[in-house]
Design a protein around this motif. Structure first.
Motif, PDB file in Angstrom:
ATOM      1  N   GLY A 109      10.184  -5.428  -4.665  1.00 39.63           N
ATOM      2  CA  GLY A 109      11.052  -4.261  -4.699  1.00 39.63           C
ATOM      3  C   GLY A 109      10.641  -3.126  -3.780  1.00 39.63           C
ATOM      4  N   GLU A 110       9.493  -3.245  -3.082  1.00 38.94           N
ATOM      5  CA  GLU A 110       9.053  -2.140  -2.227  1.00 38.94           C
ATOM      6  C   GLU A 110       9.788  -2.118  -0.887  1.00 38.94           C
ATOM      7  OE1 GLU A 110       4.600  -0.863  -3.568  1.00 38.94           O
ATOM      8  OE2 GLU A 110       4.740  -2.457  -2.054  1.00 38.94           O
ATOM      9  N   VAL A 111      10.249  -3.254  -0.429  1.00 40.35           N
ATOM     10  CA  VAL A 111      11.062  -3.345   0.788  1.00 40.35           C
ATOM     11  C   VAL A 111      12.340  -4.082   0.415  1.00 40.35           C
ATOM     12  CG1 VAL A 111      11.240  -4.302   3.118  1.00 40.35           C
ATOM     13  CG2 VAL A 111       9.077  -3.313   2.347  1.00 40.35           C
ATOM     14  N   ILE A 112      13.482  -3.491   0.788  1.00 40.94           N
ATOM     15  CA  ILE A 112      14.760  -4.095   0.390  1.00 40.94           C
ATOM     16  C   ILE A 112      15.698  -4.209   1.593  1.00 40.94           C
ATOM     17  CG2 ILE A 112      14.569  -3.171  -1.965  1.00 40.94           C
ATOM     18  CD1 ILE A 112      16.677  -1.059  -1.172  1.00 40.94           C
TER      19      ILE A 112
ATOM     20  N   VAL B   2      15.879  -3.709   7.009  1.00 36.40           N
ATOM     21  CA  VAL B   2      15.186  -3.512   5.730  1.00 36.40           C
ATOM     22  C   VAL B   2      14.650  -2.092   5.681  1.00 36.40           C
ATOM     23  CG1 VAL B   2      14.576  -5.950   5.497  1.00 36.40           C
ATOM     24  CG2 VAL B   2      12.977  -4.379   6.643  1.00 36.40           C
ATOM     25  N   LYS B   3      14.374  -1.639   4.465  1.00 42.71           N
ATOM     26  CA  LYS B   3      13.844  -0.283   4.274  1.00 42.71           C
ATOM     27  C   LYS B   3      12.685  -0.314   3.292  1.00 42.71           C
ATOM     28  CE  LYS B   3      15.114   4.471   3.037  1.00 42.71           C
ATOM     29  NZ  LYS B   3      16.228   5.396   2.708  1.00 42.71           N
TER      30      LYS B   3
ATOM     31  N   LEU C 175       2.818  -5.463  11.393  1.00 43.31           N
ATOM     32  CA  LEU C 175       4.207  -5.004  11.514  1.00 43.31           C
ATOM     33  C   LEU C 175       4.415  -3.981  10.401  1.00 43.31           C
ATOM     34  CD1 LEU C 175       6.939  -5.206  12.932  1.00 43.31           C
ATOM     35  CD2 LEU C 175       7.523  -7.106  11.404  1.00 43.31           C
ATOM     36  N   LEU C 176       3.990  -2.764  10.694  1.00 47.04           N
ATOM     37  CA  LEU C 176       3.997  -1.716   9.673  1.00 47.04           C
ATOM     38  C   LEU C 176       5.378  -1.119   9.472  1.00 47.04           C
ATOM     39  CD1 LEU C 176       0.739   0.315  10.388  1.00 47.04           C
ATOM     40  CD2 LEU C 176       1.139  -1.317   8.541  1.00 47.04           C
ATOM     41  N   VAL C 177       5.677  -0.835   8.210  1.00 51.17           N
ATOM     42  CA  VAL C 177       6.870  -0.079   7.860  1.00 51.17           C
ATOM     43  C   VAL C 177       6.390   1.075   6.981  1.00 51.17           C
ATOM     44  CG1 VAL C 177       9.208  -0.137   6.919  1.00 51.17           C
ATOM     45  CG2 VAL C 177       8.189  -2.234   7.854  1.00 51.17           C
TER      46      VAL C 177
ATOM     47  N   LEU D 157      13.151 -12.242   1.470  1.00 49.85           N
ATOM     48  CA  LEU D 157      11.918 -11.756   2.078  1.00 49.85           C
ATOM     49  C   LEU D 157      10.795 -12.037   1.094  1.00 49.85           C
ATOM     50  CD1 LEU D 157      10.413 -10.177   4.333  1.00 49.85           C
ATOM     51  CD2 LEU D 157      10.878  -8.098   3.021  1.00 49.85           C
ATOM     52  N   GLU D 158       9.845 -12.870   1.525  1.00 53.29           N
ATOM     53  CA  GLU D 158       8.751 -13.277   0.656  1.00 53.29           C
ATOM     54  C   GLU D 158       7.417 -12.970   1.339  1.00 53.29           C
ATOM     55  OE1 GLU D 158       7.133 -17.556  -0.818  1.00 53.29           O
ATOM     56  OE2 GLU D 158       9.213 -17.093  -1.391  1.00 53.29           O
ATOM     57  N   CYS D 159       6.515 -12.306   0.614  1.00 55.96           N
ATOM     58  CA  CYS D 159       5.207 -11.938   1.152  1.00 55.96           C
ATOM     59  C   CYS D 159       4.131 -12.340   0.147  1.00 55.96           C
ATOM     60  CB  CYS D 159       5.126 -10.442   1.417  1.00 55.96           C
ATOM     61  SG  CYS D 159       6.405  -9.786   2.528  1.00 55.96           S
ATOM     62  N   ASP D 160       3.143 -13.086   0.621  1.00 55.73           N
ATOM     63  CA  ASP D 160       2.057 -13.552  -0.245  1.00 55.73           C
ATOM     64  C   ASP D 160       2.601 -14.232  -1.495  1.00 55.73           C
ATOM     65  OD1 ASP D 160       0.250 -12.532   1.564  1.00 55.73           O
ATOM     66  OD2 ASP D 160      -0.107 -10.671   0.443  1.00 55.73           O
ATOM     67  N   ASP D 161       3.610 -15.069  -1.292  1.00 56.11           N
ATOM     68  CA  ASP D 161       4.238 -15.847  -2.371  1.00 56.11           C
ATOM     69  C   ASP D 161       4.954 -14.978  -3.401  1.00 56.11           C
ATOM     70  OD1 ASP D 161       3.303 -18.268  -1.259  1.00 56.11           O
ATOM     71  OD2 ASP D 161       1.374 -18.036  -2.275  1.00 56.11           O
ATOM     72  N   VAL D 162       5.218 -13.748  -3.050  1.00 51.90           N
ATOM     73  CA  VAL D 162       5.973 -12.851  -3.926  1.00 51.90           C
ATOM     74  C   VAL D 162       7.321 -12.581  -3.277  1.00 51.90           C
ATOM     75  CG1 VAL D 162       6.102 -10.538  -4.930  1.00 51.90           C
ATOM     76  CG2 VAL D 162       3.909 -11.758  -4.850  1.00 51.90           C
ATOM     77  N   VAL D 163       8.412 -12.812  -4.018  1.00 51.85           N
ATOM     78  CA  VAL D 163       9.743 -12.492  -3.509  1.00 51.85           C
ATOM     79  C   VAL D 163       9.901 -10.976  -3.574  1.00 51.85           C
ATOM     80  CG1 VAL D 163      12.232 -12.721  -3.848  1.00 51.85           C
ATOM     81  CG2 VAL D 163      10.735 -14.708  -4.180  1.00 51.85           C
TER      82      VAL D 163
END
Length: 326
Positions: free
Chosen positions: A159-162, A183-184, A216-218, A260-266
Motif C-alpha cells: 500500500g505504500e506505492v499505488i 505510480v505514486k 530507483l528511488l521514489v 507491483l510486487e517487491c520482496d514477495d509482497v504485493v
C-alpha cells in the motif's frame, strides 16, 4: 596748632614722595596688599584660563584625532570639518546564522555548519560556512543521497506505492512504444523500486523485474512514470520517464492485471476491464486524487477518463498530479 591750607597741602605732597625709611609705611603696606591681591587674582585667573585651555585642547584632540575601540562592537569615530562619522563592525554580532541548504554530490551529502565565520569586506559582511561531508553509500543501512539527505534504501511495503494512472491503448502511436503506467509513493518515507516486479495474472504471462542499474528511488508524495520506451520521439513526448520496461510488460487493451510486487509482497494490484473502467483509445484512466489509497483504487468509480491532451489525440497527465474527477 592750626595750620594754614598751604601748609597742609605741602605736607600731603611730602608724604606721597617721601623717600625716607619708614616714611609713608601705612600707604606702602596698603599699596603692597592691593598689588598682592591683584597679582593673586591675576595668577588665579591665568591658572583657570590655562586649565580651560587644556580641557578644550584635550576635547579637541579626542574629536579630531579619532577614537578606536578594540572591544565588541568596535567602532571608529572621526571628525572632519565638524562632522562626525561612525563605522560599525559588520561582523558583530555574527550575522552568519543562515547556512545554505544541504546538498548532494553524487551519494555524498554536504551539510554546512549552522554558524559560519564572518569576514568584513569593505564594510560588508561575507559569510563562510564549513561543510561536513557524509558518504551515504557507506552507511548502514545502505543509503543514497537525495534531496539533501541520506535516504536508506528500502523496498515499499503493501500500500505504500499505488497505481494512479495508465494508458493501455495509445492513439496514433504504437502500443509497443507508447504504453505507460504511473505510480505514486503515498507513504512518508523514500522507497526503492529496484528489484521489484511488474507482472500480471497470466493474461500475457508478463513478469518483468525492474533493473535500472541502481536504486530507483521514489520520494514521499512523488510520482514515478514507468513506460514502454524512454524515447520521447516514440512514446508521445514523455521526457520524465523514471524507468523503461520495454517488451517485458504490456497492457492489454481488452483488460488486464497490473501487479507491483517487491520482496514477495504485493504492494499494489489493479484489475481493469473495458466498459467498466474509464479508458479508451488514446485516453488514459486516472485515479481521483481524493481516492489515493491501495484499497480504494480497486474501485472503478474512483477513476475517470483523462481529459487533458498531452500528445496529439492522446489524453492524460503523465508526470504531473491528476486533476480531480468530475
Amino acid at each position: 596748632m592750626r595750620r594754614s591750607p598751604c601748609t597742609a597741602a605741602a605736607l600731603l605732597a611730602l608724604a606721597l614722595v617721601c623717600p625716607a625709611p619708614g616714611c609713608g609705611d601705612d600707604t606702602s603696606a596698603t599699596a603692597s596688599m592691593s598689588a598682592s591681591k591683584s597679582a593673586s587674582a591675576t595668577s588665579s585667573t591665568g591658572e583657570t584660563s590655562s586649565a580651560g585651555e587644556a580641557s578644550s585642547s584635550a576635547s579637541s584632540s579626542g574629536t579630531e584625532g579619532g577614537s578606536d575601540s578594540d572591544g565588541a562592537g568596535t567602532s571608529t569615530t572621526t571628525s572632519s570639518g565638524g562632522a562626525t562619522t561612525s563605522q560599525r563592525d559588520p561582523c558583530d554580532p555574527n550575522p552568519c546564522a543562515h547556512p545554505p541548504a544541504p546538498s548532494c554530490e553524487g551519494d555524498v551529502l554536504r551539510e554546512p555548519e549552522a554558524l559560519g565565520s564572518c569576514v568584513s569586506d569593505d564594510g560588508l559582511p561575507t559569510c563562510e560556512y564549513a561543510v561536513t561531508e557524509t558518504d551515504c553509500a557507506g552507511l548502514d543501512p545502505l543509503s543514497v543521497c537525495a534531496q539533501g539527505a541520506c535516504v536508506p534504501i528500502a523496498a515499499p511495503a503493501e500500500g505504500e506505492v499505488i497505481f494512479v494512472e495508465l494508458l493501455a491503448d495509445p492513439a496514433v502511436l504504437s502500443d509497443f512504444d507508447a504504453e505507460w503506467i504511473e505510480v505514486k509513493n503515498v507513504s512518508d518515507r523514500a522507497v526503492d523500486l529496484e528489484g521489484c516486479r511488474l507482472r500480471d495474472e497470466g493474461v500475457n504471462d508478463d513478469d518483468h523485474t525492474i533493473a535500472s542499474g541502481g536504486p530507483l528511488l521514489v520520494m514521499p508524495g512523488a510520482l514515478a512514470l514507468l513506460a514502454k520506451s524512454d524515447d520521447a520521439a516514440e512514446n508521445g513526448g514523455l521526457t520524465e520517464v523514471a524507468y523503461s520496461f520495454g517488451g517485458g510488460f504490456s497492457l492489454t487493451n481488452t483488460g488486464d492485471e497490473v501487479i507491483l510486487e517487491c520482496d514477495d509482497v504485493v504492494v499494489d494490484a489493479l484489475v481493469y476491464a473495458p466498459k467498466l473502467w474509464p479508458f479508451d483509445v488514446g485516453v488514459a484512466m486516472a485515479l481521483d486524487p481524493g481516492r489515493e489509497d491501495g484499497a480504494q483504487n480497486d474501485d472503478p468509480t474512483a477513476w475517470c477518463a483523462a481529459s487533458e491532451e498531452f500528445f496529439a489525440d492522446n489524453y492524460g497527465t503523465p508526470g504531473v498530479a491528476n486533476p480531480p474527477c468530475r
